[in-house]
Write a protein that holds these residues in place. Structure first.
Motif, PDB file in Angstrom:
ATOM      1  N   ALA A   1      28.033   3.320  94.006  1.00  0.00           N
ATOM      2  CA  ALA A   1      26.911   2.725  94.481  1.00  0.00           C
ATOM      3  C   ALA A   1      27.011   2.500  95.915  1.00  0.00           C
ATOM      4  O   ALA A   1      28.067   1.789  96.342  1.00  0.00           O
ATOM      5  CB  ALA A   1      26.255   1.758  93.736  1.00  0.00           C
ATOM      6  N   PRO A   2      25.996   2.475  96.685  1.00  0.00           N
ATOM      7  CA  PRO A   2      26.457   2.019  97.933  1.00  0.00           C
ATOM      8  C   PRO A   2      26.018   0.452  98.106  1.00  0.00           C
ATOM      9  O   PRO A   2      25.569  -0.248  97.119  1.00  0.00           O
ATOM     10  CB  PRO A   2      24.968   2.822  98.926  1.00  0.00           C
ATOM     11  CG  PRO A   2      24.091   3.004  97.872  1.00  0.00           C
ATOM     12  CD  PRO A   2      24.688   3.236  96.570  1.00  0.00           C
ATOM     13  N   PRO A   3      26.534  -0.369  99.177  1.00  0.00           N
ATOM     14  CA  PRO A   3      26.648  -1.641  99.441  1.00  0.00           C
ATOM     15  C   PRO A   3      25.205  -2.194  99.106  1.00  0.00           C
ATOM     16  O   PRO A   3      24.377  -1.363  99.823  1.00  0.00           O
ATOM     17  CB  PRO A   3      27.442  -1.986 100.466  1.00  0.00           C
ATOM     18  CG  PRO A   3      28.243  -0.815 100.792  1.00  0.00           C
ATOM     19  CD  PRO A   3      27.549   0.270 100.374  1.00  0.00           C
ATOM     20  N   ARG A   4      25.070  -3.149  98.469  1.00  0.00           N
ATOM     21  CA  ARG A   4      23.767  -3.533  98.491  1.00  0.00           C
ATOM     22  C   ARG A   4      23.324  -4.875  99.093  1.00  0.00           C
ATOM     23  O   ARG A   4      22.293  -5.391  99.219  1.00  0.00           O
ATOM     24  CB  ARG A   4      23.329  -3.952  96.911  1.00  0.00           C
ATOM     25  CG  ARG A   4      24.171  -4.580  95.965  1.00  0.00           C
ATOM     26  CD  ARG A   4      23.560  -4.966  94.614  1.00  0.00           C
ATOM     27  NE  ARG A   4      24.455  -5.815  93.893  1.00  0.00           N
ATOM     28  CZ  ARG A   4      23.962  -6.189  92.627  1.00  0.00           C
ATOM     29  NH1 ARG A   4      22.848  -6.221  92.239  1.00  0.00           N
ATOM     30  NH2 ARG A   4      24.981  -6.856  92.123  1.00  0.00           N
ATOM     31  N   ASP A   5      24.315  -5.678  99.629  1.00  0.00           N
ATOM     32  CA  ASP A   5      24.242  -6.842 100.047  1.00  0.00           C
ATOM     33  C   ASP A   5      25.628  -7.177 101.132  1.00  0.00           C
ATOM     34  O   ASP A   5      26.465  -6.354 101.249  1.00  0.00           O
ATOM     35  CB  ASP A   5      24.100  -7.956  99.389  1.00  0.00           C
ATOM     36  CG  ASP A   5      25.079  -8.097  98.187  1.00  0.00           C
ATOM     37  OD1 ASP A   5      26.266  -7.700  98.400  1.00  0.00           O
ATOM     38  OD2 ASP A   5      24.740  -8.313  97.131  1.00  0.00           O
ATOM     39  N   LEU A   6      25.555  -8.346 101.746  1.00  0.00           N
ATOM     40  CA  LEU A   6      26.371  -8.623 102.781  1.00  0.00           C
ATOM     41  C   LEU A   6      27.792  -8.601 101.935  1.00  0.00           C
ATOM     42  O   LEU A   6      29.008  -8.476 102.505  1.00  0.00           O
ATOM     43  CB  LEU A   6      26.221  -9.771 103.620  1.00  0.00           C
ATOM     44  CG  LEU A   6      25.372  -9.710 104.833  1.00  0.00           C
ATOM     45  CD1 LEU A   6      25.146 -10.978 105.553  1.00  0.00           C
ATOM     46  CD2 LEU A   6      26.238  -8.884 105.760  1.00  0.00           C
ATOM     47  N   PHE A   7      27.911  -9.401 101.107  1.00  0.00           N
ATOM     48  CA  PHE A   7      29.268  -9.747 100.096  1.00  0.00           C
ATOM     49  C   PHE A   7      29.885  -8.490  99.787  1.00  0.00           C
ATOM     50  O   PHE A   7      30.908  -8.048  99.981  1.00  0.00           O
ATOM     51  CB  PHE A   7      28.713 -10.287  98.906  1.00  0.00           C
ATOM     52  CG  PHE A   7      30.080 -10.564  97.915  1.00  0.00           C
ATOM     53  CD1 PHE A   7      30.779 -11.632  98.295  1.00  0.00           C
ATOM     54  CD2 PHE A   7      30.499 -10.024  96.797  1.00  0.00           C
ATOM     55  CE1 PHE A   7      31.843 -11.736  97.675  1.00  0.00           C
ATOM     56  CE2 PHE A   7      31.460 -10.047  96.292  1.00  0.00           C
ATOM     57  CZ  PHE A   7      32.348 -10.933  96.654  1.00  0.00           C
ATOM     58  N   ASP A   8      29.046  -7.213  99.380  1.00  0.00           N
ATOM     59  CA  ASP A   8      29.605  -6.060  99.050  1.00  0.00           C
ATOM     60  C   ASP A   8      30.361  -5.480 100.337  1.00  0.00           C
ATOM     61  O   ASP A   8      31.590  -5.047 100.208  1.00  0.00           O
ATOM     62  CB  ASP A   8      28.657  -4.893  98.902  1.00  0.00           C
ATOM     63  CG  ASP A   8      28.255  -4.813  97.311  1.00  0.00           C
ATOM     64  OD1 ASP A   8      29.072  -5.612  96.576  1.00  0.00           O
ATOM     65  OD2 ASP A   8      27.357  -4.246  96.873  1.00  0.00           O
ATOM     66  N   LEU A   9      29.594  -5.615 101.313  1.00  0.00           N
ATOM     67  CA  LEU A   9      30.233  -4.943 102.901  1.00  0.00           C
ATOM     68  C   LEU A   9      31.488  -5.745 103.114  1.00  0.00           C
ATOM     69  O   LEU A   9      32.574  -5.316 103.671  1.00  0.00           O
ATOM     70  CB  LEU A   9      29.046  -4.968 103.833  1.00  0.00           C
ATOM     71  CG  LEU A   9      28.071  -4.059 103.636  1.00  0.00           C
ATOM     72  CD1 LEU A   9      26.835  -4.637 104.690  1.00  0.00           C
ATOM     73  CD2 LEU A   9      28.415  -2.806 104.016  1.00  0.00           C
TER      74      LEU A   9
END
Length: 455
Positions: free
Chosen positions: A236-244
């Protein structure tokens, strides 16, 4: 920069300026209460002011070319002062704002993908959802006195939580606000020993700050653990800053952040993001309450706009100018202090190792040689064909260490102000003047009460 204006602009209240002959110890006493009240009239008129700070010389720079030299051309020669490190390290650790040398380079390269325009655009739905909720709550409080400063703090904290973790801050918000208030009221102030002792020599306040840091980092680590427990679907693509941030890797070394480093980066982004944006929005609302005509111009610009995408935000030219003028008059970071690592020459002034360089956006943004009507609220100066010198206007710093989150903060501020003023007419319900004071950021001396009505 000459500004033509049909009507007389407002001049918001400021603290009285210090006598130019204020003694060192007199100045030191004022610093603990309100740093921006320590400067006298000379500081708003002269390009470079030289003084002494114990065994070293000190320089206040108000000349754009000199500032360019320190922040860009020879930035590696200047590091944070011991007092600056003491004020920020307990809450920001070794995150991007305080890191130096190779550590800073690694962090900047690693974080860069999380703060591209595209990444910011993907986070706008989080912002609009919080704004929808805030406006719905404010609808129930029209025609009664309300504390918009507190509401802006809660709103930007909620935005910080959702853009960082994809979850709300209902449970964690009070704890985080308590940390911010506790630190700002006592531990975030500069004391005498903080300014004169090397960082390696702990002061009594350093011990209290260390205890604070232990509790603070444990809290941030719990937020990260909760976010990780929520998981992310494979592919899944990053959904928030934490993922990024969690997935980011230094393009040259391939290394990401350790868990300890991630705590400091998350703390930096949450605190720097929500507190400075909340303060900027408060000051913008205060200025618009003082200036109803300008408030109506903002409302007129937003009328008929959906305001739910970066394209919508980019069209709000006047609202953006209001935010830019607000941050000129009330720069979130009112002072940038640096210590020289080695000798240098700055605009003809001989700088020695250990000398203190002060670049004060509060002074620079109100300097009488750089701005027409410097103390007046004139947003349209930022719509002029002649923009201010890049090194005369520093709400987010400049040079390699310019704030990495500036595009995010600007988008959030413009979107929030446009939506709020588009929904409500705002007036002051409190006649007492609001005086800015500098501790960690440029804060109001009290939270005035406002009254809002639906448009």
């Amino acid at each position: 920069m000459n500004i033509a204006s049909v009507r007389r602009p407002i001049i918001p209240p400021t603290p009285p300026r210090a006598p130019d002959n204020l003694s060192f110890f007199g100045r030191l006493a004022v610093i603990r209460q309100n740093m921006i009240a320590t400067w006298g009239q000379r500081a708003y008129e002269e390009e470079i002011i030289q003084g002494r700070f114990f065994l070293h010389k000190s320089f206040i720079l108000n000349q754009p070319d000199a500032i360019r030299h320190v922040l860009l051309s020879n930035y590696e020669n200047y590091s944070r002062t011991p007092a600056g490190i003491r004020m920020l390290r307990p809450v920001l650790g070794e995150g991007l704002l305080l890191a130096e040398g190779h550590a800073w380079t690694h962090q900047r390269r690693t974080l860069a993908p999380a703060f591209t325009p595209r990444a910011t655009a993907n986070l706008v739905p989080h912002m609009t959802a919080v704004l929808d909720e805030t406006i719905a709550k404010l609808d129930a409080r029209t025609n009664e006195p309300i504390d918009l400063r507190e509401i802006m703090q809660r709103m930007t904290l909620e935005i910080a939580g959702r853009t960082m973790f994809s979850f709300g801050m209902d449970r964690h918000g009070p704890t985080l606000r308590n940390f911010v208030m506790e630190y700002g009221e006592r531990l975030g102030r500069a004391y005498f020993l903080d300014m004169v002792l090397p960082v390696s020599w702990p002061t009594p306040m350093d011990r209290a700050r260390a205890r604070f840091r232990t509790r603070w980092t444990e809290f941030v680590a719990r937020l990260i653990a909760e976010r990780r427990a929520a998981g992310k679907k494979d592919g899944a693509p990053p959904r928030d800053l934490f993922d990024l941030m969690d997935e980011s890797r230094d393009p040259e070394t391939g290394k990401g952040f350790s868990d300890e480093q991630l705590v400091d980066e998350v703390a930096t982004m949450i605190l720097a993001g929500h507190e400075t944006t909340a303060t900027a929005l408060f000051w913008a609302l205060y200025l618009l309450a003082l200036d109803p005509d300008t408030q109506e111009e903002v409302a007129s610009e937003t009328r008929g706009e959906h305001l739910d995408s970066m394209a919508d935000i980019d069209r709000q030219k006047f609202t953006r100018a209001v935010i830019e003028e607000t941050m000129r008059l009330y720069p979130p970071a009112f002072l940038v202090a640096r210590a020289a690592r080695d000798k240098d020459n700055v605009a003809g002034a001989e700088v020695s190792r250990g000398d203190i360089i002060m670049i004060a956006p509060w002074l620079l943004h109100r300097h009488e040689k750089l701005w027409d009507q410097p103390n007046a609220f004139i947003p349209k100066r930022f719509m002029s064909k002649e923009p201010p010198d890049r090194f005369a206007y520093l709400p987010f710093g400049a040079g390699p260490r310019v704030c990495i989150g500036a595009p995010f903060a600007q988008a959030e501020s413009v979107l929030a102000l446009a939506r709020l003023i588009g929904a409500f007419r705002i007036e002051l319900a409190d006649e007492a003047p609001v005086i800015p004071y500098g501790v960690v950021t440029t804060q109001p001396d009290h939270s005035p009460m406002f009254r809002i009505t639906r448009r």
